[in-house]
Design a protein around this motif. Structure first.
Motif, short mmCIF file in Angstrom:
data_model
loop_
_atom_site.label_atom_id
_atom_site.label_comp_id
_atom_site.label_asym_id
_atom_site.label_seq_id
_atom_site.Cartn_x
_atom_site.Cartn_y
_atom_site.Cartn_z
N TYR A 128 -8.03 0.61 -20.71
CA TYR A 128 -8.24 -1.09 -20.75
C TYR A 128 -6.63 -1.26 -21.69
N GLU A 129 -6.56 -0.30 -22.37
CA GLU A 129 -5.51 -0.84 -23.10
C GLU A 129 -4.39 -1.04 -22.63
N LYS A 130 -4.57 0.28 -22.05
CA LYS A 130 -3.09 1.11 -21.10
C LYS A 130 -2.57 -0.28 -19.61
N TYR A 131 -3.43 -0.82 -19.38
CA TYR A 131 -3.51 -1.63 -18.05
C TYR A 131 -3.00 -3.23 -18.25
N GLN A 132 -3.44 -3.14 -20.01
CA GLN A 132 -3.64 -4.50 -20.22
C GLN A 132 -2.24 -4.61 -20.68
N TYR A 133 -1.79 -3.91 -21.28
CA TYR A 133 -0.65 -4.04 -22.37
C TYR A 133 0.69 -3.47 -22.30
N ASP A 134 0.59 -2.04 -21.90
CA ASP A 134 1.92 -1.30 -21.38
C ASP A 134 2.36 -1.51 -20.17
N GLY A 135 2.50 -3.11 -19.23
CA GLY A 135 3.46 -2.98 -18.10
C GLY A 135 3.04 -1.74 -16.74
N HIS A 136 1.29 -1.12 -16.76
CA HIS A 136 1.28 -0.81 -15.40
C HIS A 136 0.66 -1.87 -14.59
N LYS A 137 1.46 -2.03 -13.90
CA LYS A 137 0.73 -3.25 -12.82
C LYS A 137 0.93 -3.00 -11.32
N PHE A 138 0.07 -3.76 -10.91
CA PHE A 138 0.25 -2.85 -9.37
C PHE A 138 1.53 -3.87 -8.87
N TYR A 139 2.38 -4.41 -7.51
CA TYR A 139 3.42 -5.09 -6.79
C TYR A 139 3.01 -5.98 -6.35
N ARG A 167 0.59 -1.08 0.04
CA ARG A 167 -0.48 -0.29 -0.38
C ARG A 167 0.94 1.02 -0.11
N ASN A 168 2.04 1.51 0.33
CA ASN A 168 3.23 2.63 0.84
C ASN A 168 4.14 2.68 -0.16
N HIS A 169 3.79 1.62 -1.41
CA HIS A 169 5.19 1.43 -1.97
C HIS A 169 4.51 2.66 -3.58
N PRO A 170 5.84 3.42 -3.84
CA PRO A 170 5.68 4.81 -4.35
C PRO A 170 4.98 4.56 -5.96
N ARG A 171 5.36 4.09 -6.31
CA ARG A 171 4.50 2.89 -7.58
C ARG A 171 2.89 2.86 -7.39
#
Length: 317
Positions: free
Chosen positions: A283-294, A172-176
């Motif tokens: 939708y495409e942004k969070y599916q393909y460009d690597g913006h994922k939660f750790y 939860r406290n991770h900067p990214r």
């Protein structure tokens, strides 16, 4: 002719009394003096208020029997001294001695058998007691092992829960992750605004379609006939009026109204296209460009994660 021989001794079975209290007490006290190895001692210790067969009852019966036989033997011995025949003296003494030996031997055998039966029961009771103690000891060991295992598992669960709690706190406290949450929240607000605007325009479009469907042309109005004087006056007014200026004004008003309508329709079309474009990009942004939660288990299910965030967002109206 010689007289027939007849031994006058007869076993006194009817004259032998029940063992007296004094006799029973004598053998009772003698038995308990032996301590823990005595059957009577064990009975007294158990509080049964019973007499031992082999240590008290059988010896008491033998004692009373011997007492009666001794009296018979003493009488026969006096007959011997008085010179009476052997059938009343010497032979009677021998028969009584034989009876006393038989009584002693039978009593001893009965006491032996009764004692062996008692000792067998004691061995069986001791065996059952030891088995019970062994089972209880095994049960205690099993309970102890189970309790130890349960405490170990409880400590392991506590450590795992503490680890998961710390892991969630770090995630939860991770900067990214914080930046992504902020970006997601902003996107959700924009999507909600577009959805609201789209809903309003769709409602307006439904209303326009309904009006067009139920549109009715204006009724023709029957005009009264105009008399000649009024017609002459109208012709003079028309001739005096500035028709060119009036026509230009009317054309300009119609053109402005048409342009305004075209602009509104174009704005609606552009807003709907922009809404579809933004939703597709999100939708495409969070599916393909690597913006994922750790650290999230549904990191590979971007669509489901996006829908979950949409449903749980506190900014939804």
């Amino acid at each position: 002719s010689e007289p027939s021989y007849e031994n006058t001794f007869e076993f006194p079975s009817d004259s032998i009394p029940v063992p007296r209290t004094k006799t029973l007490r004598l053998f009772h006290d003698k038995a308990i003096s032996n301590g823990g190895n005595s059957h009577q001692y064990q009975l007294n210790r158990a509080g049964t208020n019973l007499l031992s067969l082999q240590e008290v009852i059988l010896p008491s019966i033998a004692c009373e029997t011997n007492a009666v036989l001794k009296k018979k033997q003493a009488k026969a011995q006096r007959n011997v001294k008085n010179g009476m025949p052997d059938s009343q003296g010497k032979d009677v003494v021998e028969a009584i001695e034989t009876c006393r030996k038989v009584v002693a031997k039978c009593t001893g055998e009965a006491m032996k058998v009764a004692g062996e039966a008692w000792r067998e029961r004691e061995r069986e009771r001791e065996r059952l007691r030891l088995e019970k103690l062994k089972k209880e000891e095994e049960q205690r060991k099993s309970d102890k092992l189970n309790a130890k295992k349960e405490r170990k598992e409880s400590r392991a669960r506590s450590r795992q829960q503490r680890y998961e709690r710390q892991k969630r706190e770090k995630q939860r406290n991770h900067p990214r992750n914080k930046e992504l949450w902020q970006e997601v929240a902003k996107l959700m607000v924009d999507i909600q605004k577009l959805e609201k605007e789209e809903r309003l325009w769709k409602e307006a479009l439904v209303e326009v379609n309904r009006l067009e469907k139920h549109h009715q042309p204006p009724e023709k109005i029957k005009l009264d006939s105009i008399d000649e004087n009024e017609t002459d006056q109208l012709v003079k007014n028309v001739e005096n009026a500035n028709l060119e200026s009036t026509s230009a004004t009317l054309v300009q008003d119609v053109t402005m109204a048409t342009e305004r309508i075209n602009w509104m329709l174009k704005s609606v079309s552009l807003a709907m296209e922009e809404s579809d474009k933004i939703r597709t990009e999100a939708y495409e942004k969070y599916q393909y460009d690597g913006h994922k939660f750790y650290g999230y288990p549904q990191v590979d299910d971007s669509k489901g994660l996006f829908m979950a965030l949409s449903m749980e967002s506190p900014l939804r109206e």
